[in-house]
Write a protein that holds these residues in place. Structure first.
Motif, mmCIF file in Angstrom:
data_model
loop_
_atom_site.group_PDB
_atom_site.id
_atom_site.type_symbol
_atom_site.label_atom_id
_atom_site.label_comp_id
_atom_site.label_asym_id
_atom_site.label_seq_id
_atom_site.Cartn_x
_atom_site.Cartn_y
_atom_site.Cartn_z
ATOM 1 N N GLY A 1 4.551 29.813 -32.594
ATOM 2 C CA GLY A 1 5.072 30.709 -31.509
ATOM 3 C C GLY A 1 3.800 31.304 -30.538
ATOM 4 O O GLY A 1 3.811 31.379 -29.399
ATOM 5 N N LEU A 2 2.642 31.793 -31.338
ATOM 6 C CA LEU A 2 1.652 32.637 -30.410
ATOM 7 C C LEU A 2 0.937 31.274 -29.773
ATOM 8 O O LEU A 2 0.354 31.498 -28.754
ATOM 9 C CB LEU A 2 0.927 33.212 -31.497
ATOM 10 N N ALA A 3 0.841 30.083 -30.260
ATOM 11 C CA ALA A 3 0.022 29.072 -29.747
ATOM 12 C C ALA A 3 0.871 28.516 -28.458
ATOM 13 O O ALA A 3 0.097 28.390 -27.474
ATOM 14 C CB ALA A 3 -0.130 27.752 -30.625
ATOM 15 N N ALA A 4 2.066 28.697 -28.636
ATOM 16 C CA ALA A 4 2.791 28.185 -27.372
ATOM 17 C C ALA A 4 2.696 29.153 -26.327
ATOM 18 O O ALA A 4 2.557 28.987 -25.065
ATOM 19 C CB ALA A 4 4.294 28.024 -27.908
ATOM 20 N N GLY A 5 2.772 30.428 -26.695
ATOM 21 C CA GLY A 5 2.713 31.625 -25.583
ATOM 22 C C GLY A 5 1.336 31.540 -25.139
ATOM 23 O O GLY A 5 1.156 31.765 -23.647
ATOM 24 N N SER A 6 0.312 31.348 -25.747
ATOM 25 C CA SER A 6 -1.101 31.170 -25.317
ATOM 26 C C SER A 6 -1.283 29.882 -24.344
ATOM 27 O O SER A 6 -1.789 30.107 -23.193
ATOM 28 C CB SER A 6 -2.015 31.026 -26.444
ATOM 29 N N ILE A 7 -0.733 29.134 -24.559
ATOM 30 C CA ILE A 7 -0.955 27.730 -23.854
ATOM 31 C C ILE A 7 -0.200 27.874 -22.254
ATOM 32 O O ILE A 7 -0.739 27.840 -21.099
ATOM 33 C CB ILE A 7 -0.377 26.505 -24.404
ATOM 34 N N ALA A 8 1.212 28.757 -22.499
ATOM 35 C CA ALA A 8 1.980 29.004 -21.188
ATOM 36 C C ALA A 8 0.884 29.858 -20.215
ATOM 37 O O ALA A 8 0.869 29.986 -19.221
ATOM 38 C CB ALA A 8 3.130 29.511 -21.595
ATOM 39 N N ILE A 9 0.521 31.232 -21.085
ATOM 40 C CA ILE A 9 -0.385 31.864 -20.159
ATOM 41 C C ILE A 9 -1.670 31.434 -19.578
ATOM 42 O O ILE A 9 -1.861 31.578 -18.428
ATOM 43 C CB ILE A 9 -0.759 33.229 -21.044
ATOM 44 N N TYR A 10 -2.392 30.520 -20.314
ATOM 45 C CA TYR A 10 -3.411 29.916 -19.747
ATOM 46 C C TYR A 10 -3.015 29.063 -18.576
ATOM 47 O O TYR A 10 -3.903 29.160 -17.606
ATOM 48 C CB TYR A 10 -4.233 29.075 -20.697
#
Length: 412
Positions: free
Chosen positions: A46-55
């Motif tokens: 979940g946190l990896a997916a959120g980080s990718i989306a924000i970047y």
């Protein structure tokens, strides 16, 4: 300064990625490990997916770079339960990469918020799983990346970098405190278990010494009879040949020596205030006196089968088993109705003491060594013993062979 540098090098390079012991993060039980892995995998994805989306959306970095940074900074959380230090090393490398890959002019920092959240979880795992030295080294390296590189390259606002550094310190301190408490509780449990084992061994030795002291009187009686009969034989048998007289004298002397050695050994088992018994050891012939001595219980005594002579050891052990069972009933089941059954079987003597549970609150909450003594006495003669709850009360069921020829060393 030197110690701080060594701690940073140990955290970043030298310390094994897997903790040397089971920790709060990676516990002993399988279901707890599965639960920790499930939580770590769910948070990591979940946190990896959120980080990718924000970047991609906020920092406008290329898709490939966004995937790489997001995976490096948040997805290692998946492995943090088992290898927290390895996960932290990968994540710090990912944070450093962001400082170099993302251009200046960002609003606060060059990292996605989910990546910082993942870092907080991993730092807690490191603090809870490793020593204080490694926790200090981890904090210094993380602060060096967040403050040193971030501020010097203009990628992070200084006051916000200080906030992040404070979060790192608090997280590591909290994790180290929780991990230290967990380790202290484990050590306390281990010491308590060792203490229980030592107490159990001491109880067994104490009961064996007591049994040896009691059986000494039985053995001494028989040895005395042998010595007296051997000494009286020449006077009872007229015209006894000299070789026979010599044999009786040898038998008499050996019996006396054996009696002396037995008394010497039992003397070592006696404490300073434990004087020798001056009365004969009891047997089942005194069981009625034993029953009448317990006024706080309603006791029903039943003797079945054909009574027969018992060896002194079996007779004494049977009496002691009934005595201890009634004492336990009076101590832990006050006011109870107790049935005492003594059955003379074909090959074994069976003893059963059952109560129907306490009628008032027991005054004693701690346990003694009575059950240990029962087990030792039964094992001495190769019998069987059951002690445990039965119905609303407690039961003691013992079976003793009549011959009493069992060698207890065969069970050790």
């Amino acid at each position: 300064m030197k110690h701080a540098l060594e701690a940073m090098i140990d955290a970043a390079l030298r310390e094994p990625a897997e903790p040397s012991r089971h920790t709060l993060i990676w516990p002993d039980r399988t279901w707890q490990r599965l639960a920790a892995m499930f939580v770590a995998v769910a948070l990591g994805i979940g946190l990896a997916a959120g980080s990718i989306a924000i970047y991609i959306q906020q920092y406008h970095v290329p898709l490939t770079l966004a995937w790489t940074l997001g995976a490096a900074q948040a997805f290692p959380l998946v492995a943090a339960a088992r290898w927290p230090l390895a996960a932290w090393r990968i994540m710090v490398a990912g944070l450093l990469w962001s400082c170099l890959a993302i251009g200046a002019g960002v609003e606060f920092m060059p990292w996605a918020v989910p990546a910082i959240v993942a870092l907080v979880f991993v730092l807690f795992a490191v603090g809870a799983s490793y020593s204080s030295r490694i926790a200090v080294g981890t904090g210094l390296v993380t602060a060096a990346v967040l403050l040193g590189v971030g501020i010097s390259t203009g990628r992070i606002v200084p006051w916000f970098g200080m906030i992040l550094a404070g979060i790192v310190v608090v997280t590591l301190l909290f994790g180290n405190a929780v991990g230290g408490r967990h380790q202290a509780l484990e050590l306390l449990d281990a010491n308590e278990e060792l203490r229980r084992q030592d107490l159990a061994k001491a109880a067994v030795l104490e009961e064996r010494s007591r049994i040896a002291r009691e059986l000494h009187d039985v053995v001494a009686h028989h040895m005395s009879v042998i010595a007296l009969q051997a000494e009286a034989a020449p006077y009872k048998i007229p015209d006894l040949p000299p070789p026979a007289k010599d044999t009786f004298e040898l038998l008499r002397d050996e019996a006396r020596r054996a009696l002396t050695e037995t008394r010497r050994v039992v003397g070592l088992l006696r404490s300073e205030d434990d004087s020798a018994e001056r009365v004969p050891q009891p047997g089942l012939d005194r069981i009625h006196d034993l029953v009448s001595a317990h006024d706080g219980l309603t006791i029903d005594l039943r003797i079945t089968g054909m009574p027969r002579p018992l060896s002194d050891g079996v007779d004494l052990s049977a009496f002691r088993i009934v005595q201890e069972a009634l004492s336990n009933a009076a101590r832990y089941a006050p006011g109870a109705s107790v049935r005492v059954e003594v059955h003379y079987g074909t090959e074994t003597l069976r003893i059963a003491v059952r109560d129907d549970g306490p009628k008032s609150a027991p005054e004693h909450s701690g346990g003694g060594h009575g059950l240990v003594g029962m087990r030792e006495r039964v094992a001495l003669f190769g019998g069987t013993l059951f002690t445990g709850p039965q119905g609303n009360g407690w039961a003691v069921l013992a079976e003793l062979p009549y011959d009493g020829q069992h060698d207890p060393r065969g069970d050790r």
